[in-house]
Every structure is written in structure tokens, then in C-alpha cells.
Design an enzyme around this catalytic site. Sequence first.
Site, PDB file in Angstrom:
ATOM      1  N   SER A  95       0.972  -1.254   0.089  1.00  0.00           N
ATOM      2  CA  SER A  95       0.102   0.099   0.041  1.00  0.00           C
ATOM      3  C   SER A  95       0.903   1.285   0.038  1.00  0.00           C
ATOM      4  O   SER A  95       1.741   1.585   1.082  1.00  0.00           O
ATOM      5  CB  SER A  95      -0.942   0.058   1.229  1.00  0.00           C
ATOM      6  OG  SER A  95      -1.658  -1.005   1.342  1.00  0.00           O
ATOM      7  N   LYS A 170      -7.108   1.233  -3.095  1.00  0.00           N
ATOM      8  CA  LYS A 170      -6.800   1.029  -1.741  1.00  0.00           C
ATOM      9  C   LYS A 170      -6.834   1.799  -0.669  1.00  0.00           C
ATOM     10  O   LYS A 170      -7.390   1.535   0.518  1.00  0.00           O
ATOM     11  CB  LYS A 170      -5.285   0.335  -1.711  1.00  0.00           C
ATOM     12  CG  LYS A 170      -4.947  -0.366  -0.343  1.00  0.00           C
ATOM     13  CD  LYS A 170      -5.457  -1.470   0.079  1.00  0.00           C
ATOM     14  CE  LYS A 170      -5.230  -1.769   1.478  1.00  0.00           C
ATOM     15  NZ  LYS A 170      -3.909  -2.395   1.659  1.00  0.00           N
ATOM     16  N   LYS A 239       0.275   5.062   8.579  1.00  0.00           N
ATOM     17  CA  LYS A 239       0.663   5.343   7.235  1.00  0.00           C
ATOM     18  C   LYS A 239      -0.580   5.571   6.202  1.00  0.00           C
ATOM     19  O   LYS A 239      -0.518   6.693   5.288  1.00  0.00           O
ATOM     20  CB  LYS A 239       1.524   4.221   6.901  1.00  0.00           C
ATOM     21  CG  LYS A 239       2.352   4.627   5.549  1.00  0.00           C
ATOM     22  CD  LYS A 239       1.643   3.556   4.445  1.00  0.00           C
ATOM     23  CE  LYS A 239       2.033   2.186   4.695  1.00  0.00           C
ATOM     24  NZ  LYS A 239       1.427   1.285   3.702  1.00  0.00           N
TER      25      LYS A 239
END
Length: 297
Positions: A95, A170, A239
Amino acid sequence: MKIGFIGTGVMGSRMAQRLLVHGFQVAVHNRTFQKVHPLIENGAIYEETVSALSNQCEIICTCLSMPQDVMTVYMGNEGIINTAKPGTICVDFTSVGADTSKNIYGMAGAKEISYLDCPVSGGPEGAENGTLTIMAGGKEMAFHKVKPVLDVLGETVEYMGNSGSGSIAKLINQYLVAVHSLAASEAMVTGAAYGLESEQLLKVLKASYGDSKILRRHMEQYILPRHFTPGGAVKYVHKDIRLANQLLKEAGLRQFTGQMAEKAFQTAAEKELSEQDMSAVIKILEEETGIVVKKKD
């Protein structure tokens, strides 16, 4: 067909294992050798360096921790782009932000290497059972060439569009994961503060419009049993929500719930919860209120 797999952590090891079980020849590389040892015992070929793996595989899969890891593995002096053969197809399951994906895509293309951003959702259980959701961005022709491989790993495999599209999809998913995690935590802490029994409240919410996969996952697997060994760690959601919030800002939004979620996950990280499961974000609310959400004594 020889497949290379770089990054054999919680997710990558399970994905590589599925490829082995389904008869693919798999070469593996990981910074920590102990994490590839079980795969070697099951037939994987170990390569000591990224370059040694890259120059002999037709498809190279990467499943890494952070965007900077992806940049190093792909764009370093001995990275994939400088050592893979023309015609190689790279599939990155990490990701990362769309800009990272697009930068690698452009540099790979200049070397006649195809790059697909293919982040996944579904956690370790999805990786183990081959039920991941895979969101792909890049050249459609490259996607169709590797789709038989992706079908071994995922139950829902979707081509989303040009380079970066998989990463954007995502991050939108992770935006909801982070927001739902915080909202579910707030709801359950509030219920407990007013004397509602947590298991009973969960039962009611599961039968109501307040239900969600995140609510069920967090409460049943982690919070009620007070077991926070990570399926997806706080540091990774922190993150992801940071990257996702940047997307929302670029889309023109100024105030949105993800900002609160980012702050909550940042606080959790600052309180040394980074390595715990994402559901541990509830602990900062429990500390604030003095209320612990748990099973009835």
C-alpha cells in the site's frame, strides 16, 4: 513460469506459500532470512539479493512494509528496475501513494518492464485462504498476463485503470478502515461508560445498521479478548490514513473525518502502540475515559 517474491512477512509469506501450493516455481528474497526458511522447506528457491532474483524471473511480486522500502527495492542501484530483464512484469502488493506507483511505473517502462500497483485487502487470513481483494493499476495487457497468478491469491481481482488506480482504490479502502476503527472504538467506549454490557451492545449493533466488518473484527478477535497481536498493525493504518487524507485534500475536501482518525492513530503510535493491532486505537480512548471495553466478568 518462474515467479520472484520479495518481502515474506505476515502477508507475503502466505501469498508465496499459496503460489507454491498451486505449482508455481517461486524464488524468494527477504531482508530477514528466518522469514523465508519455511518457504524454502516447502520448495521455494532462496536468492540472497534483489538483483539475483530479478534477473531470472518473468514475474516479480513485492509485498513490503513502507513506501520507502518499495522505492529502494525498485529504484536502488541493485534494484529491480536496473536488474530485471525487458519484458518482466512487476506486481507490487504494497500500500503506497499513487505518486509512488506512477514514478516506478514510468521508470520501469523506460526499461521495457511492466509495473502494476496491486495492493490487497483481506488480512493474513485472506492471504492464507486466497480470498484477498486485489486492486490493480497499470497497463491492462500486463494485468491480463498475470491474472492467472492473481486469481490464486485473490477472490476479488479487479483492474481499476491506469497506473496509480490500484493504489488510490486501496487508500480509499484504508480510509474507511481507519475511520470505522475510530468510530467503533468511540461507540463501544461510550456504551461501556454508560453501563451497557459490551457483548450485549455488540450483539445489538451487529443486527442493526451500525454493523460493520471492522466492528465485528475488532471487537470479537481483539478488543473483547484483550488480545492485540497484529493482523494489521497500528503503524500501517497510520501510514495509510495519512496518504488517504492527502487524496481527499487533493480532491478538494477541507474538513473530513479522516483527519480525526489520522490524529487518533498518530496518538496511538506515540503511546507505543505501533506494533499492536489496529484495533488497539481504542486504548487511547480507554485511557482518556478510564473505561476498559472487555467481556463481562
